[in-house]
Motif scaffolding. Sequence first.
Motif, PDB file in Angstrom:
ATOM      1  N   VAL A  15      45.693  46.419  44.130  1.00 26.20           N
ATOM      2  CA  VAL A  15      46.305  46.629  42.693  1.00 26.20           C
ATOM      3  C   VAL A  15      47.299  46.131  42.756  1.00 26.20           C
ATOM      4  O   VAL A  15      48.316  46.279  43.717  1.00 26.20           O
ATOM      5  CB  VAL A  15      46.275  48.296  42.501  1.00 26.20           C
ATOM      6  CG1 VAL A  15      44.810  49.039  42.559  1.00 26.20           C
ATOM      7  CG2 VAL A  15      47.095  49.067  43.542  1.00 26.20           C
ATOM      8  N   ARG A  67      46.441  38.254  39.076  1.00 22.00           N
ATOM      9  CA  ARG A  67      45.248  39.236  38.223  1.00 22.00           C
ATOM     10  C   ARG A  67      44.139  38.032  37.945  1.00 22.00           C
ATOM     11  O   ARG A  67      43.010  38.590  37.969  1.00 22.00           O
ATOM     12  CB  ARG A  67      45.674  39.611  37.016  1.00 22.00           C
ATOM     13  CG  ARG A  67      46.738  40.818  37.302  1.00 22.00           C
ATOM     14  CD  ARG A  67      47.013  41.439  36.014  1.00 22.00           C
ATOM     15  NE  ARG A  67      48.041  42.591  36.295  1.00 22.00           N
ATOM     16  CZ  ARG A  67      49.361  42.527  36.108  1.00 22.00           C
ATOM     17  NH1 ARG A  67      50.004  41.521  35.634  1.00 22.00           N
ATOM     18  NH2 ARG A  67      50.118  43.621  36.118  1.00 22.00           N
ATOM     19  N   GLN A 100      44.302  55.172  42.971  1.00 23.28           N
ATOM     20  CA  GLN A 100      43.543  54.295  42.055  1.00 23.28           C
ATOM     21  C   GLN A 100      42.037  53.951  42.969  1.00 23.28           C
ATOM     22  O   GLN A 100      41.344  53.220  42.433  1.00 23.28           O
ATOM     23  CB  GLN A 100      44.329  53.149  41.534  1.00 23.28           C
ATOM     24  CG  GLN A 100      45.254  53.475  40.788  1.00 23.28           C
ATOM     25  CD  GLN A 100      46.029  52.090  40.319  1.00 23.28           C
ATOM     26  OE1 GLN A 100      45.180  51.329  39.596  1.00 23.28           O
ATOM     27  NE2 GLN A 100      47.180  52.094  40.698  1.00 23.28           N
ATOM     28  N   GLY A 101      42.207  54.583  44.241  1.00 22.69           N
ATOM     29  CA  GLY A 101      40.947  54.174  45.217  1.00 22.69           C
ATOM     30  C   GLY A 101      40.918  52.914  45.745  1.00 22.69           C
ATOM     31  O   GLY A 101      39.722  52.413  46.029  1.00 22.69           O
ATOM     32  N   ALA A 102      41.825  52.218  45.686  1.00 27.49           N
ATOM     33  CA  ALA A 102      42.203  51.015  46.564  1.00 27.49           C
ATOM     34  C   ALA A 102      42.794  51.116  47.699  1.00 27.49           C
ATOM     35  O   ALA A 102      43.209  52.110  48.270  1.00 27.49           O
ATOM     36  CB  ALA A 102      42.987  49.999  45.386  1.00 27.49           C
ATOM     37  N   ARG A 110      38.740  42.433  45.556  1.00 29.98           N
ATOM     38  CA  ARG A 110      38.924  43.033  44.265  1.00 29.98           C
ATOM     39  C   ARG A 110      40.687  43.134  43.923  1.00 29.98           C
ATOM     40  O   ARG A 110      41.425  43.519  44.740  1.00 29.98           O
ATOM     41  CB  ARG A 110      38.552  44.406  44.147  1.00 29.98           C
ATOM     42  CG  ARG A 110      37.131  44.459  44.294  1.00 29.98           C
ATOM     43  CD  ARG A 110      36.639  45.889  44.122  1.00 29.98           C
ATOM     44  NE  ARG A 110      35.128  46.251  44.234  1.00 29.98           N
ATOM     45  CZ  ARG A 110      34.500  47.335  44.289  1.00 29.98           C
ATOM     46  NH1 ARG A 110      35.170  48.447  43.788  1.00 29.98           N
ATOM     47  NH2 ARG A 110      33.312  47.153  44.546  1.00 29.98           N
ATOM     48  N   ASP A 158      32.321  40.334  45.124  1.00 32.25           N
ATOM     49  CA  ASP A 158      32.939  41.290  45.944  1.00 32.25           C
ATOM     50  C   ASP A 158      32.805  41.000  47.324  1.00 32.25           C
ATOM     51  O   ASP A 158      32.512  42.012  48.165  1.00 32.25           O
ATOM     52  CB  ASP A 158      31.914  42.757  45.467  1.00 32.25           C
ATOM     53  CG  ASP A 158      32.849  43.804  45.643  1.00 32.25           C
ATOM     54  OD1 ASP A 158      33.988  43.898  45.451  1.00 32.25           O
ATOM     55  OD2 ASP A 158      32.097  44.942  45.261  1.00 32.25           O
ATOM     56  N   ASP A 217      42.912  44.986  40.770  1.00 26.32           N
ATOM     57  CA  ASP A 217      42.919  45.878  39.549  1.00 26.32           C
ATOM     58  C   ASP A 217      41.469  46.034  39.075  1.00 26.32           C
ATOM     59  O   ASP A 217      41.341  46.282  37.931  1.00 26.32           O
ATOM     60  CB  ASP A 217      43.834  45.248  38.551  1.00 26.32           C
ATOM     61  CG  ASP A 217      45.203  45.481  38.664  1.00 26.32           C
ATOM     62  OD1 ASP A 217      45.792  46.191  39.501  1.00 26.32           O
ATOM     63  OD2 ASP A 217      46.146  44.766  38.029  1.00 26.32           O
ATOM     64  N   GLY A 218      40.670  46.457  40.036  1.00 26.92           N
ATOM     65  CA  GLY A 218      39.286  46.437  39.643  1.00 26.92           C
ATOM     66  C   GLY A 218      38.472  45.310  39.337  1.00 26.92           C
ATOM     67  O   GLY A 218      37.037  45.427  39.166  1.00 26.92           O
ATOM     68  N   ARG A 219      38.834  44.310  38.990  1.00 28.95           N
ATOM     69  CA  ARG A 219      38.267  43.020  38.777  1.00 28.95           C
ATOM     70  C   ARG A 219      37.703  42.521  40.165  1.00 28.95           C
ATOM     71  O   ARG A 219      38.275  42.345  41.267  1.00 28.95           O
ATOM     72  CB  ARG A 219      39.074  41.851  38.338  1.00 28.95           C
ATOM     73  CG  ARG A 219      38.582  40.570  37.953  1.00 28.95           C
ATOM     74  CD  ARG A 219      39.253  39.576  37.266  1.00 28.95           C
ATOM     75  NE  ARG A 219      40.234  38.944  38.270  1.00 28.95           N
ATOM     76  CZ  ARG A 219      39.977  37.873  38.860  1.00 28.95           C
ATOM     77  NH1 ARG A 219      38.731  37.454  38.976  1.00 28.95           N
ATOM     78  NH2 ARG A 219      41.038  37.437  39.534  1.00 28.95           N
ATOM     79  N   ILE A 220      36.353  42.196  40.068  1.00 30.50           N
ATOM     80  CA  ILE A 220      35.625  41.642  41.475  1.00 30.50           C
ATOM     81  C   ILE A 220      35.710  40.127  41.342  1.00 30.50           C
ATOM     82  O   ILE A 220      35.543  39.459  40.591  1.00 30.50           O
ATOM     83  CB  ILE A 220      34.246  42.311  41.254  1.00 30.50           C
ATOM     84  CG1 ILE A 220      34.042  43.682  41.585  1.00 30.50           C
ATOM     85  CG2 ILE A 220      33.248  41.457  42.356  1.00 30.50           C
ATOM     86  CD1 ILE A 220      32.743  44.239  41.017  1.00 30.50           C
ATOM     87  N   HIS A 234      40.461  45.794  48.493  1.00 29.86           N
ATOM     88  CA  HIS A 234      40.734  46.077  47.157  1.00 29.86           C
ATOM     89  C   HIS A 234      42.167  46.376  46.840  1.00 29.86           C
ATOM     90  O   HIS A 234      42.900  47.311  47.618  1.00 29.86           O
ATOM     91  CB  HIS A 234      39.865  47.571  46.988  1.00 29.86           C
ATOM     92  CG  HIS A 234      38.437  47.203  47.118  1.00 29.86           C
ATOM     93  ND1 HIS A 234      37.426  48.298  47.264  1.00 29.86           N
ATOM     94  CD2 HIS A 234      37.572  45.974  47.535  1.00 29.86           C
ATOM     95  CE1 HIS A 234      36.306  47.727  47.516  1.00 29.86           C
ATOM     96  NE2 HIS A 234      36.375  46.547  47.688  1.00 29.86           N
TER      97      HIS A 234
END
Length: 303
Positions: free
Chosen positions: A142, A244, A176-178, A263, A272, A265-268, A140
């Motif tokens: 960012v 992105r 950001q949890g990545a 992932r 996934d 920036d949160g986009r799967i 994941h």
Amino acid sequence: MAEPDYSRGAACIDGQFMPVGEARIPITDWGYRRSDVTYDVVGVWGGAFFRLDDHIRRFRASMQSLRMEPAESDDDIRAILTRCVQLSGLREAYVAMDCLRGRPLPGKPYHPVFARNYIAAYAIPWVWVASPEMQQRGAHLVVAKTPRIATESVDPTVKNFHWGDLTRGLFEAYDQGADFAVLPDADGNLTEGPGFNVFIVRDGAVATPDRGALEGVTRASVLELCAELGLPCAVRPVSMDEVREADEIFLTTTAGGIMPASRIDGRIMNNDRPGPVSARLRECFWQKRAEGWHATPIDYAAL
């Protein structure tokens, strides 16, 4: 006296071998005080170095770029790395080579041109930048707000310890949890991440930046694999917008090989999971490694 314990790895500092836990560098040396160091890392897998000559060639080029001239020849460095692995007995190892600038010799001006340069090396158990579990699900990522240090200030093709921007990127990802961050340059183009090159895949075509990043040895392996598999591949400017919007992204490094992402920036991407091109390249990479591709076997009996 007890025999040295090399079970956790072996090191060589300025010509002296020792267990890795006993390795020390002088706190007053500029290698420590000023991060005045260049380095390289070569992997050992299945008892063989991968692309050892390529790593030593890049290490020598980095030293020359920083005007470092240690006493050791390339053959000497090769022998030191081999000895570290032999002493450790490791079949899968992370093997580092550093060239550090010391301090000016007594009576010489306080200037780096008069400082002695020396080699340090060590072999420790294999290190995964991205664990096998992470690679299976896909990393994941960012896009960091922190830009990469300008190439006019620090040449990214010379491996160095100037990791302030990369470390900030790691904290951005963590917050950001990545897993990792990829860093842009001042013009909004992709450079690299903390310890890895970055590739994108769009409409089946592979691309990786042509500037602002280390010319990675695993990166070079991917370029070879793409040519072998007939995959379109370009080394060119890659905008952060392309990153992105990519169909796939994968990372490359010695300590991990080809590491797919799932992932950004949160986009799967790809439900996934790693994408098909990334997965194919990763499988091919490790299969060829198992077959002895670019391998230098280590004679563990020659102690």
